[in-house]
Design a protein around this motif. Structure first.
Motif, PDB file in Angstrom:
ATOM      1  N   VAL A   1       0.695  -1.356  -0.072  1.00  0.00           N
ATOM      2  CA  VAL A   1      -0.145   0.017   0.031  1.00  0.00           C
ATOM      3  C   VAL A   1       0.906   1.170   0.009  1.00  0.00           C
ATOM      4  O   VAL A   1       2.206   1.154   0.292  1.00  0.00           O
ATOM      5  CB  VAL A   1      -0.944   0.072   1.130  1.00  0.00           C
ATOM      6  CG1 VAL A   1      -2.057  -1.067   1.139  1.00  0.00           C
ATOM      7  CG2 VAL A   1      -0.045  -0.229   2.370  1.00  0.00           C
ATOM      8  N   LYS A   2       0.257   2.373  -0.186  1.00  0.00           N
ATOM      9  CA  LYS A   2       0.852   3.696  -0.389  1.00  0.00           C
ATOM     10  C   LYS A   2       0.409   4.568   0.819  1.00  0.00           C
ATOM     11  O   LYS A   2      -0.682   4.467   1.202  1.00  0.00           O
ATOM     12  CB  LYS A   2       0.590   4.313  -1.744  1.00  0.00           C
ATOM     13  CG  LYS A   2       1.362   3.586  -2.753  1.00  0.00           C
ATOM     14  CD  LYS A   2       1.428   4.025  -4.077  1.00  0.00           C
ATOM     15  CE  LYS A   2       1.909   3.370  -5.298  1.00  0.00           C
ATOM     16  NZ  LYS A   2       1.684   3.948  -6.699  1.00  0.00           N
ATOM     17  N   GLU A   3       0.986   5.626   1.235  1.00  0.00           N
ATOM     18  CA  GLU A   3       0.656   6.580   2.330  1.00  0.00           C
ATOM     19  C   GLU A   3      -0.434   7.310   1.264  1.00  0.00           C
ATOM     20  O   GLU A   3      -0.439   7.932   0.478  1.00  0.00           O
ATOM     21  CB  GLU A   3       1.834   7.362   2.553  1.00  0.00           C
ATOM     22  CG  GLU A   3       2.855   6.857   3.450  1.00  0.00           C
ATOM     23  CD  GLU A   3       3.956   7.620   3.911  1.00  0.00           C
ATOM     24  OE1 GLU A   3       3.886   8.868   3.343  1.00  0.00           O
ATOM     25  OE2 GLU A   3       4.786   7.206   4.419  1.00  0.00           O
TER      26      GLU A   3
ATOM     27  N   VAL B   1      -4.407  -6.780   2.740  1.00  0.00           N
ATOM     28  CA  VAL B   1      -2.855  -6.934   3.087  1.00  0.00           C
ATOM     29  C   VAL B   1      -2.199  -5.692   2.800  1.00  0.00           C
ATOM     30  O   VAL B   1      -2.254  -4.777   1.729  1.00  0.00           O
ATOM     31  CB  VAL B   1      -2.253  -7.887   1.956  1.00  0.00           C
ATOM     32  CG1 VAL B   1      -0.595  -7.836   2.342  1.00  0.00           C
ATOM     33  CG2 VAL B   1      -2.821  -9.303   2.245  1.00  0.00           C
ATOM     34  N   LEU B   2      -1.316  -5.015   3.855  1.00  0.00           N
ATOM     35  CA  LEU B   2      -0.632  -3.816   4.126  1.00  0.00           C
ATOM     36  C   LEU B   2       0.629  -3.986   3.610  1.00  0.00           C
ATOM     37  O   LEU B   2       1.151  -3.103   2.840  1.00  0.00           O
ATOM     38  CB  LEU B   2      -1.083  -3.247   5.364  1.00  0.00           C
ATOM     39  CG  LEU B   2      -2.365  -2.946   5.943  1.00  0.00           C
ATOM     40  CD1 LEU B   2      -2.353  -2.222   7.188  1.00  0.00           C
ATOM     41  CD2 LEU B   2      -3.077  -2.065   4.970  1.00  0.00           C
ATOM     42  N   VAL B   3       1.379  -5.048   4.309  1.00  0.00           N
ATOM     43  CA  VAL B   3       2.873  -4.998   4.025  1.00  0.00           C
ATOM     44  C   VAL B   3       3.051  -6.536   3.895  1.00  0.00           C
ATOM     45  O   VAL B   3       2.593  -7.566   4.671  1.00  0.00           O
ATOM     46  CB  VAL B   3       3.429  -4.690   5.006  1.00  0.00           C
ATOM     47  CG1 VAL B   3       5.205  -4.697   5.035  1.00  0.00           C
ATOM     48  CG2 VAL B   3       3.236  -2.797   5.253  1.00  0.00           C
ATOM     49  N   GLN B   4       3.817  -6.966   2.921  1.00  0.00           N
ATOM     50  CA  GLN B   4       4.288  -8.052   2.496  1.00  0.00           C
ATOM     51  C   GLN B   4       5.886  -8.342   3.090  1.00  0.00           C
ATOM     52  O   GLN B   4       6.636  -8.003   2.709  1.00  0.00           O
ATOM     53  CB  GLN B   4       4.137  -8.921   1.313  1.00  0.00           C
ATOM     54  CG  GLN B   4       4.777 -10.347   0.998  1.00  0.00           C
ATOM     55  CD  GLN B   4       4.003 -11.166   1.609  1.00  0.00           C
ATOM     56  OE1 GLN B   4       3.104 -11.751   1.506  1.00  0.00           O
ATOM     57  NE2 GLN B   4       4.724 -11.944   2.592  1.00  0.00           N
TER      58      GLN B   4
ATOM     59  N   ILE C   1       4.207   5.142   6.586  1.00  0.00           N
ATOM     60  CA  ILE C   1       4.540   3.517   6.539  1.00  0.00           C
ATOM     61  C   ILE C   1       5.963   3.943   6.964  1.00  0.00           C
ATOM     62  O   ILE C   1       6.794   4.805   6.062  1.00  0.00           O
ATOM     63  CB  ILE C   1       4.790   3.132   4.696  1.00  0.00           C
ATOM     64  CG1 ILE C   1       3.223   3.051   4.599  1.00  0.00           C
ATOM     65  CG2 ILE C   1       5.410   1.632   4.871  1.00  0.00           C
ATOM     66  CD1 ILE C   1       3.261   2.622   3.004  1.00  0.00           C
ATOM     67  N   PHE C   2       6.507   3.224   7.904  1.00  0.00           N
ATOM     68  CA  PHE C   2       7.854   3.425   8.615  1.00  0.00           C
ATOM     69  C   PHE C   2       8.850   2.758   7.910  1.00  0.00           C
ATOM     70  O   PHE C   2       9.856   3.595   7.462  1.00  0.00           O
ATOM     71  CB  PHE C   2       7.785   3.272  10.068  1.00  0.00           C
ATOM     72  CG  PHE C   2       6.852   3.938  10.941  1.00  0.00           C
ATOM     73  CD1 PHE C   2       6.991   5.170  11.348  1.00  0.00           C
ATOM     74  CD2 PHE C   2       5.529   3.321  11.163  1.00  0.00           C
ATOM     75  CE1 PHE C   2       5.951   5.820  11.955  1.00  0.00           C
ATOM     76  CE2 PHE C   2       4.344   4.175  11.749  1.00  0.00           C
ATOM     77  CZ  PHE C   2       4.808   5.429  12.271  1.00  0.00           C
TER      78      PHE C   2
END
Length: 206
Positions: free
Chosen positions: A1-3, A12-15, A93-94
């Motif tokens: 995903v993008k900010e 799903v946000l991060v793989q 997203i950090f």
């Protein structure tokens, strides 16, 4: 995903990198294929009273052990995906692609502006007058906005450090104007007169 992206619960946000787990699963699947073939042969032989029971049990145990190991790895692979727990907007997203992360490291700030609340700590001397349903006026100075509401939740615990208890007031944020961590001025009605008498001010002499 993008900010700035709108996401829904379950997305799903991060793989995270799961290449090692996938290789292990592929290797175990290869072993499982052989273990299944061996087990089926031993099963047919044992049905014909050929061979020993221990050979049949060993083949069965080997197959089931591999199946269990694969199930464990698949469960670990699912945890390599960070899933949105609720609908919201990706605020930040950090980590960057390729950086290390861990369960103790923040990865994504996901914000839902629909379900907002004001939280405050109230002195314990008001414990008998501030209850669920108590009238409240909320003022946001930065927005020149005033909201009239009622207390939705009152804590059952007195903080021994500052002798206060927490309250929550849920508010509607339909225009998405209010943001998390804003400072609000809160007025609570701790006293209501039941038999008040009103007299004109011009007849008061002293």
């Amino acid at each position: 995903v993008k900010e700035g992206q709108q996401v829904v619960a379950g997305q799903v946000l991060v793989q995270l990198d799961d290449s090692t787990i996938k290789r292990n699963i592929d290797e175990l699947n290869t072993q499982l294929a052989l273990a299944k073939t061996t087990f089926e042969r031993q099963k047919r032989l044992w049905a014909q009273k050929i061979g020993s029971e221990i050979q049949f049990l060993q083949a069965k145990t080997q197959k089931e052990s591999l199946e269990n190991n694969i199930a464990i790895l698949k469960s670990q692979a699912k945890k390599m995906k960070i899933i949105a727990p609720f609908n919201g907007i990706i605020d930040e997203i950090f980590p960057k692609t390729g950086e290390l992360t861990s369960p103790q490291t923040p990865v994504v700030r996901l914000i839902n502006l629909d379900k907002m609340y004001v939280e405050a700590e109230v002195s314990e001397k008001y414990i008998n007058s501030i209850k669920k349903g108590t009238e409240a006026i909320i003022e946001f100075e930065n927005y020149a906005t005033t909201i009239t509401s009622t207390v939705n939740q009152v804590a059952n615990y007195i903080d021994p450090n500052n002798r206060s208890f927490k309250i929550k007031i849920y508010i509607n944020n339909t225009n998405k104007k209010l943001k998390p961590n804003l400072i609000a001025n809160l007025k609570l009605n701790d006293f209501t007169a039941t038999n008040a008498l009103t007299i004109p001010s011009n007849i008061i002499q002293e």
